[in-house]
Enzyme design. Structure first.
Site, PDB file in Angstrom:
ATOM      1  N   LYS A 165     -13.223  -9.297   5.285  1.00 38.46           N
ATOM      2  CA  LYS A 165     -13.619  -8.264   4.304  1.00 38.46           C
ATOM      3  C   LYS A 165     -13.219  -8.817   2.936  1.00 38.46           C
ATOM      4  O   LYS A 165     -12.038  -8.982   2.627  1.00 38.46           O
ATOM      5  CB  LYS A 165     -12.907  -6.972   4.652  1.00 38.46           C
ATOM      6  CG  LYS A 165     -12.663  -5.908   3.590  1.00 38.46           C
ATOM      7  CD  LYS A 165     -13.756  -5.540   2.657  1.00 38.46           C
ATOM      8  CE  LYS A 165     -13.277  -4.428   1.723  1.00 38.46           C
ATOM      9  NZ  LYS A 165     -12.810  -4.954   0.417  1.00 38.46           N
ATOM     10  N   GLY A 226      -2.111  -6.701   0.821  1.00 35.22           N
ATOM     11  CA  GLY A 226      -2.476  -5.851  -0.311  1.00 35.22           C
ATOM     12  C   GLY A 226      -1.430  -4.793  -0.550  1.00 35.22           C
ATOM     13  O   GLY A 226      -0.247  -4.986  -0.268  1.00 35.22           O
ATOM     14  N   SER A 227      -1.877  -3.640  -1.039  1.00 36.77           N
ATOM     15  CA  SER A 227      -0.938  -2.597  -1.462  1.00 36.77           C
ATOM     16  C   SER A 227      -0.398  -1.798  -0.276  1.00 36.77           C
ATOM     17  O   SER A 227      -1.008  -1.762   0.794  1.00 36.77           O
ATOM     18  CB  SER A 227      -1.644  -1.652  -2.426  1.00 36.77           C
ATOM     19  OG  SER A 227      -2.668  -0.960  -1.740  1.00 36.77           O
ATOM     20  N   GLY A 230      -3.039   1.015   0.470  1.00 33.16           N
ATOM     21  CA  GLY A 230      -4.228   0.523   1.173  1.00 33.16           C
ATOM     22  C   GLY A 230      -3.895   0.087   2.589  1.00 33.16           C
ATOM     23  O   GLY A 230      -4.612   0.410   3.547  1.00 33.16           O
ATOM     24  N   GLY A 231      -2.796  -0.648   2.733  1.00 39.22           N
ATOM     25  CA  GLY A 231      -2.396  -1.133   4.055  1.00 39.22           C
ATOM     26  C   GLY A 231      -2.068   0.009   4.992  1.00 39.22           C
ATOM     27  O   GLY A 231      -2.443   0.005   6.166  1.00 39.22           O
ATOM     28  N   GLU A 250       0.650  -7.040   5.299  1.00 38.99           N
ATOM     29  CA  GLU A 250       1.690  -7.472   4.355  1.00 38.99           C
ATOM     30  C   GLU A 250       1.485  -6.642   3.108  1.00 38.99           C
ATOM     31  O   GLU A 250       0.460  -6.750   2.442  1.00 38.99           O
ATOM     32  CB  GLU A 250       1.560  -8.960   4.050  1.00 38.99           C
ATOM     33  CG  GLU A 250       1.815  -9.769   5.296  1.00 38.99           C
ATOM     34  CD  GLU A 250       2.008 -11.222   4.996  1.00 38.99           C
ATOM     35  OE1 GLU A 250       1.828 -12.018   5.910  1.00 38.99           O
ATOM     36  OE2 GLU A 250       2.337 -11.542   3.834  1.00 38.99           O
ATOM     37  N   CYS A 287       3.528 -11.643  -4.350  1.00 33.95           N
ATOM     38  CA  CYS A 287       4.230 -10.697  -3.468  1.00 33.95           C
ATOM     39  C   CYS A 287       5.701 -11.053  -3.329  1.00 33.95           C
ATOM     40  O   CYS A 287       6.501 -10.216  -2.930  1.00 33.95           O
ATOM     41  CB  CYS A 287       3.558 -10.658  -2.110  1.00 33.95           C
ATOM     42  SG  CYS A 287       3.033 -12.256  -1.531  1.00 33.95           S
ATOM     43  N   GLU A 375       7.773  -1.185  -6.146  1.00 29.82           N
ATOM     44  CA  GLU A 375       7.288  -2.469  -6.636  1.00 29.82           C
ATOM     45  C   GLU A 375       6.314  -2.255  -7.794  1.00 29.82           C
ATOM     46  O   GLU A 375       5.397  -1.440  -7.695  1.00 29.82           O
ATOM     47  CB  GLU A 375       6.555  -3.229  -5.516  1.00 29.82           C
ATOM     48  CG  GLU A 375       5.991  -4.570  -5.976  1.00 29.82           C
ATOM     49  CD  GLU A 375       5.074  -5.218  -4.941  1.00 29.82           C
ATOM     50  OE1 GLU A 375       4.533  -4.500  -4.082  1.00 29.82           O
ATOM     51  OE2 GLU A 375       4.913  -6.437  -5.001  1.00 29.82           O
TER      52      GLU A 375
HETATM   53  P1  NAP Z   1      -5.312  -3.098  -2.388  1.00 30.60           P
HETATM   54  O1  NAP Z   1      -5.807  -2.166  -3.414  1.00 30.60           O
HETATM   55  O2  NAP Z   1      -4.540  -2.528  -1.253  1.00 30.60           O
HETATM   56  O3  NAP Z   1      -6.626  -3.847  -1.809  1.00 30.60           O
HETATM   57  C1  NAP Z   1      -6.551  -4.725  -0.697  1.00 30.60           C
HETATM   58  C2  NAP Z   1      -7.805  -4.535   0.178  1.00 30.60           C
HETATM   59  O4  NAP Z   1      -7.768  -3.273   0.833  1.00 30.60           O
HETATM   60  C3  NAP Z   1      -9.097  -4.558  -0.607  1.00 30.60           C
HETATM   61  O5  NAP Z   1     -10.084  -5.145   0.202  1.00 30.60           O
HETATM   62  C4  NAP Z   1      -9.407  -3.091  -0.811  1.00 30.60           C
HETATM   63  O6  NAP Z   1     -10.778  -2.866  -0.935  1.00 30.60           O
HETATM   64  C5  NAP Z   1      -8.884  -2.498   0.478  1.00 30.60           C
HETATM   65  N1  NAP Z   1      -8.387  -1.132   0.379  1.00 30.60           N
HETATM   66  C6  NAP Z   1      -7.430  -0.675  -0.475  1.00 30.60           C
HETATM   67  N2  NAP Z   1      -7.194   0.620  -0.237  1.00 30.60           N
HETATM   68  C7  NAP Z   1      -7.994   0.992   0.785  1.00 30.60           C
HETATM   69  C8  NAP Z   1      -8.216   2.212   1.476  1.00 30.60           C
HETATM   70  N3  NAP Z   1      -7.555   3.329   1.149  1.00 30.60           N
HETATM   71  N4  NAP Z   1      -9.108   2.226   2.475  1.00 30.60           N
HETATM   72  C9  NAP Z   1      -9.798   1.123   2.794  1.00 30.60           C
HETATM   73  N5  NAP Z   1      -9.642  -0.061   2.172  1.00 30.60           N
HETATM   74  C10 NAP Z   1      -8.751  -0.128   1.176  1.00 30.60           C
HETATM   75  O7  NAP Z   1      -4.410  -4.214  -2.983  1.00 30.60           O
HETATM   76  P2  NAP Z   1      -4.720  -5.180  -4.246  1.00 30.60           P
HETATM   77  O8  NAP Z   1      -5.116  -4.333  -5.406  1.00 30.60           O
HETATM   78  O9  NAP Z   1      -5.630  -6.223  -3.839  1.00 30.60           O
HETATM   79  O10 NAP Z   1      -3.331  -5.899  -4.477  1.00 30.60           O
HETATM   80  C11 NAP Z   1      -2.310  -5.352  -5.242  1.00 30.60           C
HETATM   81  C12 NAP Z   1      -1.178  -4.885  -4.367  1.00 30.60           C
HETATM   82  O11 NAP Z   1      -1.053  -5.653  -3.179  1.00 30.60           O
HETATM   83  C13 NAP Z   1       0.131  -5.004  -5.067  1.00 30.60           C
HETATM   84  O12 NAP Z   1       0.665  -3.721  -5.199  1.00 30.60           O
HETATM   85  C14 NAP Z   1       1.018  -5.874  -4.184  1.00 30.60           C
HETATM   86  O13 NAP Z   1       2.220  -5.250  -3.960  1.00 30.60           O
HETATM   87  C15 NAP Z   1       0.284  -6.007  -2.914  1.00 30.60           C
HETATM   88  N6  NAP Z   1       0.329  -7.385  -2.406  1.00 30.60           N
HETATM   89  C16 NAP Z   1       1.173  -7.674  -1.394  1.00 30.60           C
HETATM   90  C17 NAP Z   1       1.248  -8.948  -0.874  1.00 30.60           C
HETATM   91  C18 NAP Z   1       2.166  -9.281   0.273  1.00 30.60           C
HETATM   92  O14 NAP Z   1       2.076 -10.341   0.850  1.00 30.60           O
HETATM   93  N7  NAP Z   1       3.060  -8.400   0.641  1.00 30.60           N
HETATM   94  C19 NAP Z   1       0.426  -9.931  -1.397  1.00 30.60           C
HETATM   95  C20 NAP Z   1      -0.442  -9.614  -2.428  1.00 30.60           C
HETATM   96  C21 NAP Z   1      -0.498  -8.319  -2.910  1.00 30.60           C
HETATM   97  P3  NAP Z   1     -11.549  -3.120  -2.336  1.00 30.60           P
HETATM   98  O15 NAP Z   1     -11.321  -4.548  -2.720  1.00 30.60           O
HETATM   99  O16 NAP Z   1     -12.966  -2.895  -1.974  1.00 30.60           O
HETATM  100  O17 NAP Z   1     -10.991  -2.124  -3.306  1.00 30.60           O
END
Ligand code: NAP
Length: 510
Positions: A165, A226-227, A230-231, A250, A287, A375
């Site tokens: 995805k 990701g967040s 979202g996760g 993660e 991260c 965070e």
């Molecule tokens: P994100 O908003 O969670 O997006 C990640 C993926 O999930 C994207 O494909 C997004 O789709 C999808 N998504 C998000 N919310 C969703 C929901 N409610 N239902 C279905 N799909 C959903 O994260 P991000 O903006 O890419 O990254 C920023 C965050 O990720 C930061 O807060 C950081 O803490 C975290 N992060 C963590 C790590 C780690 O290894 N722990 C690494 C990198 C980032 P769309 O793209 O279509 O919106």
């Protein structure tokens, strides 16, 4: 051999649109992956290592083109992206080496013991691929945690098909990378449908596509970077399916750092420079960024930090991350007792790096814990000033799980480390000494995980054991030799390490 990639480019989806009910894009890609799995499930290691190495070679060939697209879409600096492509192709090759070595199947043989009381049957255990895997690409590593990143590499390595995805932050890069991966897999003779990409052509967010993917009955596991929000949403969907599937997420991580008084006195200025490099690298969008740093009150580190904090605004990866950063920093600054140490929040040209500080008592106050321990993804960090190191332990014990925890101590201060090591080891998946947590070496032993919310499981997305996420154990009882997979055959034709009747057996080299 036709194209091994399934891309469905015509789809336009937004949450709540009519496509929520299913566009066909996801279904086609997953069904193709399921068909491919019938071949890939028993594909020999020699085939899989060829797939991985060919993909790595073709990505290296196309590095300049891919980096140009990534620079435009993400705003990340070119040297960083150059390094990330090398890391990504190195990772693909490392997983090829993991497969060649062979212990990843954890082959265990217990021969029958008919005279034992009670008698025991012949038991032979191995790990097999779980099925098609949904991979959610990350925003902040457009190569190493995206279309051809560690999740994809570790799944393909063990013969599990992948449906990625795409992240909405770099759709063109996702499409082009997928085309190259697809062509490379076809060149290497991989089955059609082994690799697919969905969501890259959506106009904006493609969350409905991600939900559809996690809920598809033929998807056997999902991995996500990701967040937390979202996760968690997707993990809940995975668990609520009629047939729940494992979800390897993660999510968020504070990555606490503790600087002892001895270390601060011995090298506080160098620590200031090191911290500044670590929390500002990639505009803090890592991260493993050190998000919270416990320093002695009146530290050399704090006094030396301001000149190292850049004033220039950064372009962050996405509008959502930019908004999240500004919001997080504003909330932080509004907590009573929080003081500005260096920098500023920035302008319409983007947020600038900023450092705050707070006393340990205010930090430990329950009323503000949520804000102070949330965070903030981007170029900021929070110093927490303490008076006595003993007072730190109960506060550290209360921290949520992180990917990393770091201790900076002077060698002669080792006696005070005992409690710290235990407390931090309980809260993190990687414990560092006298270093900085950003920069995750891709090696066999690496672990990139930690207690919730760092990850949703014990398993890691980086390092040789990443393949375990997409394998499940099976034991063959009294099976005829002809049906045993090669890793369990008596004469060890693959010449891999195995445990036989309780003893580890290493293959003799030819
Ligand atoms: P994100 O908003 O969670 O997006 C990640 C993926 O999930 C994207 O494909 C997004 O789709 C999808 N998504 C998000 N919310 C969703 C929901 N409610 N239902 C279905 N799909 C959903 O994260 P991000 O903006 O890419 O990254 C920023 C965050 O990720 C930061 O807060 C950081 O803490 C975290 N992060 C963590 C790590 C780690 O290894 N722990 C690494 C990198 C980032 P769309 O793209 O279509 O919106």
């Amino acid at each position: 051999m036709t194209d091994a990639l399934t891309i469905e480019p015509a789809h336009r989806a937004r949450p709540g649109s009519e496509s929520d009910s299913g566009s066909g894009e996801v279904d086609r890609a997953v069904r193709a992956a399921d068909l491919a799995f019938r071949t890939s499930v028993r594909s020999p290691a020699t085939d899989r290592t060829r797939w991985l190495r060919t993909v790595a070679d073709r990505l290296d060939d196309a590095a300049d083109e891919l980096i140009a697209i990534a620079t435009a879409e993400t705003g990340l600096a070119t040297p960083r992206l150059v390094g990330e492509v090398a890391r990504t192709t190195g990772q693909l090759r490392m997983f090829a080496a993991v497969i060649e070595e062979g212990s990843y199947v954890e082959a265990i043989i217990d021969h029958a013991a008919t005279s034992a009381t009670p008698p025991r049957p012949d038991l032979r255990r191995t790990l097999r691929p779980i099925g098609p895997v949904a991979v959610f690409a990350a925003s902040n590593f457009p190569f190493a945690f995206s279309v051809a990143g560690g999740d994809t590499a570790s799944a393909l390595a063990i013969g599990a098909p992948v449906i990625v995805k795409a992240h909405s932050g770099h759709p063109l890069l996702s499409l082009r990378t997928a085309e190259i991966v697809s062509a490379a897999l076809a060149e290497a003779g991989a089955p059609d449908g082994l690799f697919g990409l969905v969501g890259a052509a959506a106009d904006g967010s493609s969350r409905a596509i991600g939900i559809e993917l996690v809920e598809h009955p033929l998807v056997a596991a999902a991995s996500f970077t990701g967040s937390v929000a979202g996760g968690r949403a997707l993990a809940d969907r995975a668990a609520a399916r009629p047939e729940p599937i494992p979800f390897f997420g993660e999510l968020g991580s504070l990555n606490p750092v503790v600087v002892t008084a001895e270390a601060d006195a011995a090298r506080g200025e160098a620590l200031a420079a090191g911290l500044a490099g670590s929390f500002q690298g990639s505009a803090g969008q890592l991260c493993t960024k050190p998000g919270i740093v416990f320093v002695p009150r009146g530290s050399v580190l704090e006094a030396a930090l301001p000149p190292h904090v850049g004033a220039a605004p950064h372009r962050l990866l996405t509008e959502a991350i930019d908004g999240g950063f500004r919001n997080g920093v504003e909330h932080l600054a509004a907590v009573p007792g929080v003081e500005l140490v260096a920098g500023g929040i920035g302008s319409e040209n983007g947020p600038a790096p900023v450092v705050y500080a707070v006393g340990l008592d205010a930090f430990a106050d329950d009323r503000h814990r949520d804000v102070l321990t949330r965070e903030v993804f981007g170029p900021t960090t929070l110093l927490v000033r303490y008076d006595a190191q003993d007072a730190l332990l109960p506060v550290l014990t209360e921290l949520e799980g992180s990917l990393t925890a770091t201790i900076h101590a002077a060698p002669e201060g080792e006696l005070v480390l005992d409690g710290l090591v235990e407390v931090l080891a309980a809260r993190a998946g990687r414990l560092l000494f006298d270093g900085w947590p950003t920069g995750v070496a891709v090696t066999w032993s690496q672990h990139h995980g930690g207690p919730w919310p760092a990850t949703t499981s014990q398993h890691t997305s980086v390092g040789g054991t990443a393949v375990r996420r997409f394998q499940r154990p099976i034991v063959y009882q009294d099976a005829p030799a002809a049906v045993l997979p090669p890793e369990l055959q008596e004469d060890n034709p693959l010449r891999i390490p195995r445990r036989v009747d309780g003893a580890l057996r290493l293959p003799s080299r030819p």
